[in-house]
Motif scaffolding. Structure first.
Motif, PDB file in Angstrom:
ATOM      1  N   GLN A  71      22.967 -11.325  -7.527  1.00  0.00           N
ATOM      2  CA  GLN A  71      23.417 -11.491  -8.901  1.00  0.00           C
ATOM      3  C   GLN A  71      23.336 -12.916  -9.443  1.00  0.00           C
ATOM      4  O   GLN A  71      23.541 -13.117 -10.644  1.00  0.00           O
ATOM      5  CB  GLN A  71      24.877 -10.993  -9.034  1.00  0.00           C
ATOM      6  CG  GLN A  71      25.065  -9.548  -8.637  1.00  0.00           C
ATOM      7  CD  GLN A  71      26.498  -9.065  -8.776  1.00  0.00           C
ATOM      8  OE1 GLN A  71      26.822  -7.931  -8.479  1.00  0.00           O
ATOM      9  NE2 GLN A  71      27.389  -9.927  -9.208  1.00  0.00           N
ATOM     10  N   ASN A  72      23.080 -13.916  -8.606  1.00  0.00           N
ATOM     11  CA  ASN A  72      23.069 -15.294  -9.091  1.00  0.00           C
ATOM     12  C   ASN A  72      21.985 -15.483 -10.152  1.00  0.00           C
ATOM     13  O   ASN A  72      20.842 -15.062  -9.972  1.00  0.00           O
ATOM     14  CB  ASN A  72      22.841 -16.247  -7.915  1.00  0.00           C
ATOM     15  CG  ASN A  72      22.845 -17.699  -8.349  1.00  0.00           C
ATOM     16  OD1 ASN A  72      21.805 -18.257  -8.655  1.00  0.00           O
ATOM     17  ND2 ASN A  72      24.004 -18.305  -8.380  1.00  0.00           N
ATOM     18  N   TYR A  73      22.338 -16.127 -11.248  1.00  0.00           N
ATOM     19  CA  TYR A  73      21.405 -16.272 -12.360  1.00  0.00           C
ATOM     20  C   TYR A  73      20.294 -17.266 -12.058  1.00  0.00           C
ATOM     21  O   TYR A  73      19.171 -17.108 -12.545  1.00  0.00           O
ATOM     22  CB  TYR A  73      22.161 -16.684 -13.630  1.00  0.00           C
ATOM     23  CG  TYR A  73      22.835 -15.504 -14.287  1.00  0.00           C
ATOM     24  CD1 TYR A  73      22.129 -14.665 -15.144  1.00  0.00           C
ATOM     25  CD2 TYR A  73      24.178 -15.214 -14.047  1.00  0.00           C
ATOM     26  CE1 TYR A  73      22.739 -13.572 -15.738  1.00  0.00           C
ATOM     27  CE2 TYR A  73      24.791 -14.121 -14.631  1.00  0.00           C
ATOM     28  CZ  TYR A  73      24.071 -13.306 -15.480  1.00  0.00           C
ATOM     29  OH  TYR A  73      24.670 -12.221 -16.057  1.00  0.00           O
ATOM     30  N   ASP A  74      20.560 -18.303 -11.285  1.00  0.00           N
ATOM     31  CA  ASP A  74      19.503 -19.233 -10.920  1.00  0.00           C
ATOM     32  C   ASP A  74      18.425 -18.521 -10.111  1.00  0.00           C
ATOM     33  O   ASP A  74      17.220 -18.795 -10.284  1.00  0.00           O
ATOM     34  CB  ASP A  74      20.077 -20.402 -10.106  1.00  0.00           C
ATOM     35  CG  ASP A  74      20.909 -21.343 -10.963  1.00  0.00           C
ATOM     36  OD1 ASP A  74      20.640 -21.413 -12.179  1.00  0.00           O
ATOM     37  OD2 ASP A  74      21.830 -21.983 -10.440  1.00  0.00           O
ATOM     38  N   LEU A  75      18.826 -17.626  -9.239  1.00  0.00           N
ATOM     39  CA  LEU A  75      17.848 -16.863  -8.464  1.00  0.00           C
ATOM     40  C   LEU A  75      17.053 -15.918  -9.360  1.00  0.00           C
ATOM     41  O   LEU A  75      15.836 -15.744  -9.178  1.00  0.00           O
ATOM     42  CB  LEU A  75      18.555 -16.075  -7.363  1.00  0.00           C
ATOM     43  CG  LEU A  75      18.889 -16.851  -6.092  1.00  0.00           C
ATOM     44  CD1 LEU A  75      19.724 -16.006  -5.137  1.00  0.00           C
ATOM     45  CD2 LEU A  75      17.616 -17.316  -5.404  1.00  0.00           C
ATOM     46  N   LYS A  76      17.718 -15.307 -10.313  1.00  0.00           N
ATOM     47  CA  LYS A  76      17.007 -14.422 -11.241  1.00  0.00           C
ATOM     48  C   LYS A  76      16.003 -15.199 -12.084  1.00  0.00           C
ATOM     49  O   LYS A  76      14.881 -14.731 -12.342  1.00  0.00           O
ATOM     50  CB  LYS A  76      18.007 -13.697 -12.135  1.00  0.00           C
ATOM     51  CG  LYS A  76      18.881 -12.680 -11.398  1.00  0.00           C
ATOM     52  CD  LYS A  76      19.830 -11.983 -12.363  1.00  0.00           C
ATOM     53  CE  LYS A  76      20.673 -10.940 -11.641  1.00  0.00           C
ATOM     54  NZ  LYS A  76      21.601 -10.238 -12.563  1.00  0.00           N
ATOM     55  N   ILE A  77      16.385 -16.388 -12.514  1.00  0.00           N
ATOM     56  CA  ILE A  77      15.474 -17.223 -13.299  1.00  0.00           C
ATOM     57  C   ILE A  77      14.277 -17.626 -12.446  1.00  0.00           C
ATOM     58  O   ILE A  77      13.128 -17.612 -12.914  1.00  0.00           O
ATOM     59  CB  ILE A  77      16.224 -18.465 -13.824  1.00  0.00           C
ATOM     60  CG1 ILE A  77      17.276 -18.041 -14.869  1.00  0.00           C
ATOM     61  CG2 ILE A  77      15.250 -19.471 -14.424  1.00  0.00           C
ATOM     62  CD1 ILE A  77      18.178 -19.162 -15.308  1.00  0.00           C
ATOM     63  N   ALA A  78      14.530 -17.989 -11.188  1.00  0.00           N
ATOM     64  CA  ALA A  78      13.436 -18.359 -10.286  1.00  0.00           C
ATOM     65  C   ALA A  78      12.491 -17.181 -10.058  1.00  0.00           C
ATOM     66  O   ALA A  78      11.265 -17.348 -10.003  1.00  0.00           O
ATOM     67  CB  ALA A  78      13.990 -18.866  -8.962  1.00  0.00           C
ATOM     68  N   ALA A  79      13.038 -15.983  -9.925  1.00  0.00           N
ATOM     69  CA  ALA A  79      12.199 -14.794  -9.753  1.00  0.00           C
ATOM     70  C   ALA A  79      11.365 -14.542 -11.007  1.00  0.00           C
ATOM     71  O   ALA A  79      10.191 -14.133 -10.918  1.00  0.00           O
ATOM     72  CB  ALA A  79      13.069 -13.584  -9.436  1.00  0.00           C
ATOM     73  N   SER A  80      11.937 -14.798 -12.176  1.00  0.00           N
ATOM     74  CA  SER A  80      11.183 -14.634 -13.421  1.00  0.00           C
ATOM     75  C   SER A  80      10.019 -15.624 -13.489  1.00  0.00           C
ATOM     76  O   SER A  80       8.932 -15.298 -13.976  1.00  0.00           O
ATOM     77  CB  SER A  80      12.114 -14.829 -14.618  1.00  0.00           C
ATOM     78  OG  SER A  80      11.411 -14.729 -15.834  1.00  0.00           O
ATOM     79  N   ARG A  81      10.231 -16.827 -12.972  1.00  0.00           N
ATOM     80  CA  ARG A  81       9.147 -17.815 -12.955  1.00  0.00           C
ATOM     81  C   ARG A  81       8.007 -17.367 -12.044  1.00  0.00           C
ATOM     82  O   ARG A  81       6.835 -17.636 -12.328  1.00  0.00           O
ATOM     83  CB  ARG A  81       9.693 -19.167 -12.500  1.00  0.00           C
ATOM     84  CG  ARG A  81      10.602 -19.838 -13.534  1.00  0.00           C
ATOM     85  CD  ARG A  81      11.285 -21.054 -12.971  1.00  0.00           C
ATOM     86  NE  ARG A  81      12.169 -21.663 -13.967  1.00  0.00           N
ATOM     87  CZ  ARG A  81      13.144 -22.519 -13.678  1.00  0.00           C
ATOM     88  NH1 ARG A  81      13.353 -22.856 -12.410  1.00  0.00           N
ATOM     89  NH2 ARG A  81      13.895 -23.030 -14.623  1.00  0.00           N
ATOM     90  N   VAL A  82       8.343 -16.702 -10.964  1.00  0.00           N
ATOM     91  CA  VAL A  82       7.298 -16.178 -10.076  1.00  0.00           C
ATOM     92  C   VAL A  82       6.471 -15.133 -10.816  1.00  0.00           C
ATOM     93  O   VAL A  82       5.236 -15.121 -10.724  1.00  0.00           O
ATOM     94  CB  VAL A  82       7.923 -15.588  -8.798  1.00  0.00           C
ATOM     95  CG1 VAL A  82       6.868 -14.878  -7.960  1.00  0.00           C
ATOM     96  CG2 VAL A  82       8.578 -16.682  -7.968  1.00  0.00           C
ATOM     97  N   LEU A  83       7.119 -14.251 -11.556  1.00  0.00           N
ATOM     98  CA  LEU A  83       6.393 -13.227 -12.320  1.00  0.00           C
ATOM     99  C   LEU A  83       5.497 -13.869 -13.378  1.00  0.00           C
ATOM    100  O   LEU A  83       4.371 -13.415 -13.619  1.00  0.00           O
ATOM    101  CB  LEU A  83       7.392 -12.273 -12.979  1.00  0.00           C
ATOM    102  CG  LEU A  83       8.258 -11.435 -12.029  1.00  0.00           C
ATOM    103  CD1 LEU A  83       9.229 -10.574 -12.822  1.00  0.00           C
ATOM    104  CD2 LEU A  83       7.387 -10.563 -11.133  1.00  0.00           C
ATOM    105  N   GLN A  84       5.989 -14.920 -14.003  1.00  0.00           N
ATOM    106  CA  GLN A  84       5.168 -15.627 -14.987  1.00  0.00           C
ATOM    107  C   GLN A  84       3.932 -16.235 -14.326  1.00  0.00           C
ATOM    108  O   GLN A  84       2.823 -16.164 -14.869  1.00  0.00           O
ATOM    109  CB  GLN A  84       5.989 -16.728 -15.658  1.00  0.00           C
ATOM    110  CG  GLN A  84       7.159 -16.219 -16.498  1.00  0.00           C
ATOM    111  CD  GLN A  84       8.005 -17.348 -17.038  1.00  0.00           C
ATOM    112  OE1 GLN A  84       7.499 -18.376 -17.480  1.00  0.00           O
ATOM    113  NE2 GLN A  84       9.322 -17.190 -16.992  1.00  0.00           N
ATOM    114  N   ALA A  85       4.120 -16.841 -13.154  1.00  0.00           N
ATOM    115  CA  ALA A  85       2.989 -17.448 -12.449  1.00  0.00           C
ATOM    116  C   ALA A  85       1.987 -16.390 -12.009  1.00  0.00           C
ATOM    117  O   ALA A  85       0.766 -16.627 -12.031  1.00  0.00           O
ATOM    118  CB  ALA A  85       3.492 -18.252 -11.249  1.00  0.00           C
ATOM    119  N   GLN A  86       2.468 -15.214 -11.606  1.00  0.00           N
ATOM    120  CA  GLN A  86       1.558 -14.123 -11.239  1.00  0.00           C
ATOM    121  C   GLN A  86       0.723 -13.692 -12.440  1.00  0.00           C
ATOM    122  O   GLN A  86      -0.499 -13.476 -12.324  1.00  0.00           O
ATOM    123  CB  GLN A  86       2.360 -12.941 -10.700  1.00  0.00           C
ATOM    124  CG  GLN A  86       2.966 -13.179  -9.328  1.00  0.00           C
ATOM    125  CD  GLN A  86       3.840 -12.025  -8.884  1.00  0.00           C
ATOM    126  OE1 GLN A  86       4.267 -11.206  -9.700  1.00  0.00           O
ATOM    127  NE2 GLN A  86       4.115 -11.954  -7.594  1.00  0.00           N
TER     128      GLN A  86
END
Length: 461
Positions: A71-86
């Motif tokens: 649930q941590n928001y920093d982790l969710k934001i980091a995961a979103s950045r991975v999707l953007q890079a993909q």
């Protein structure tokens, strides 16, 4: 079209990639960490290779960490950045391939008779075509861009792992701090209860003439000193629970408790492994290296801009003024073209672009080297903090035992008239301070353990 395709593939087979290929820079890694008590023993075993649930064995703390991972928001934001890079990698990689578009058109037109010279007429036409445009990657421009995008994707993935490691360490540190505040609150409450009993005894002695009013006032000071500590600790506990709740990705609220602070793991010796292995284990170092890889690939992109651009275009289809014979052999049409464009004058823009790419690579190289040096410093500092913290805590335990014994003896002497109540006041204050300092020393030792684990790159595996 067959000849067109064969020509394109022939050019691609002969193509090359300009620009430097990435090679990992040489790093001067120390033979051992400063502060490692086992520096004379060469071992590849490292605490950083352990799973976080093996390092933090409190079941409640483990559940809190699992909640934070979900649930941590920093982790969710980091995961979103991975999707953007993909997605960005997919966009960039598509430039290496031809673009194909298909279209169709049909129209019907009838004009009335204007004069004998311009009689009425009606026209029907249709067209179906397939267009291909291919910018040949003869100099490797698009392949270098893809290489940079792929490195950026890997950097975002390592960045996500770095955030994960940081979140786990932050939750553990916040939890240990909370348990230290709980311990300090328990000490304050027990001290307050003991001092209240002492105040009642002193008041009885004063009524019977065995103690003075000054003794009563001094006893009241002891009570008030312990009492004022309790609301302040309760305030700190509430604030700490709120901070920990944010790490968990939930609204501020109470936090469950598990083992006491003194029951948390406290290994006497911590294996740290070889410093050279830190380059592979620390996610922030790997992230910085992939950023360097991307910057290195951009030099090839800038260099390719100096060379000619080769494009192939082709169209094939059918066109007819009678829709019923649109797809007959006689109505087929096609065209193909190849173009070559060589930059001649750009007012220094291309050369400046090359210098910019090289300067950016130099910046990323320095950042990579700085990250590595910072990692070595963090491990060494945390090892020193842990070792000296253990020594300080051991001495603080001896000091606490001595303060408790001195407090006991001063009360005995006072009851037999051997000393003034001022000595009792001093002894009780010393004991109270020693107990609170011991709790802080125990916390510092656990926090240093968390810092070592994080500095060694543990937690993300």
């Amino acid at each position: 079209m067959r000849a067109f395709t064969l020509l394109a593939f022939g050019l691609l087979l002969a193509a090359c990639m300009v620009g430097p290929d990435y090679r990992r820079p040489a790093i001067d890694a120390p033979a051992a960490y400063r502060g490692d008590s086992r520096s004379a023993i060469v071992s590849a075993e490292s605490l950083g290779d352990e799973k976080w649930w093996e390092v933090f064995q409190d079941p409640v703390l483990q559940q809190l960490i699992r909640t934070a991972i979900e649930q941590n928001y920093d982790l969710k934001i980091a995961a979103s950045r991975v999707l953007q890079a993909q997605a960005q990698l997919g966009i960039t990689r598509a430039n290496q391939f031809p673009t194909v578009s298909a279209g169709t058109e049909a129209f019907s037109q009838r004009n009335p008779k204007i004069s004998s010279s311009f009689p009425a007429y009606e026209a029907n036409a249709g067209e179906v075509d397939l267009a291909v445009v291919w910018n040949l990657d003869f100099w490797g421009k698009y392949r270098r861009q893809t290489e940079a995008a792929r490195a950026n994707l890997l950097a975002s993935q390592w960045g996500q792992r770095a955030v994960l490691s940081s979140v786990i360490s932050s939750v553990a540190s916040a939890y240990f701090t909370l348990r230290e505040l709980d311990l300090a609150l328990d000490v304050s409450k027990m001290t307050l209860a003991a001092r209240q009993d002492s105040l009642r005894l002193t008041s009885v002695l004063a009524k019977n003439g065995s103690a003075s009013a000054l003794d009563v006032r001094q006893s009241e000071q002891l009570v008030y000193t312990a009492a004022e500590t309790i609301p302040d600790l309760e305030r700190q506990i509430a604030l700490q629970e709120n901070s920990l709740s944010i790490l968990l990705g939930v609204n501020p609220g109470p936090i469950p408790r598990g083992r006491m602070l003194t029951e948390q793991p406290n290994p006497p010796v911590i294996p740290v492994g070889l410093p050279s292995e830190l380059l592979e284990r620390r996610p922030d170092i790997r992230e910085a290296e992939q950023t360097l890889v991307a910057a290195n690939a951009q030099i090839g992109v800038a260099k390719a801009a100096f060379f000619p651009s080769i494009s192939l275009t082709g169209t094939a289809g059918a066109e007819s003024f009678a829709l019923n014979n649109l797809f007959t052999h006689a109505q087929r049409m096609w065209n193909g073209a190849a173009s070559l464009s060589q930059p001649v004058f750009a007012a220094g823009a291309l050369r400046s672009g090359m210098r910019l790419a090289e300067a950016q690579k130099q910046e990323m190289l320095l950042t990579y080297q700085q990250t590595i040096m910072g990692a070595f410093q963090q491990v060494s500092s945390s090892l020193t903090a842990y070792q000296k913290g253990r020594e300080f805590r051991a001495q603080q335990e001896l000091l606490t035992v001595a303060a408790e014994d001195a407090d006991r003896l001063s009360k005995v002497l006072y009851q037999h008239g051997g000393t003034s109540y001022l000595q009792v006041l001093t002894s009780e204050n010393n004991e109270f301070s020693a107990q609170l300092n011991l709790a802080q020393a125990q916390l510092n030792e656990r926090l240093a353990l968390v810092q070592i684990y994080n500095a060694l790159g543990g937690g993300w595996q």
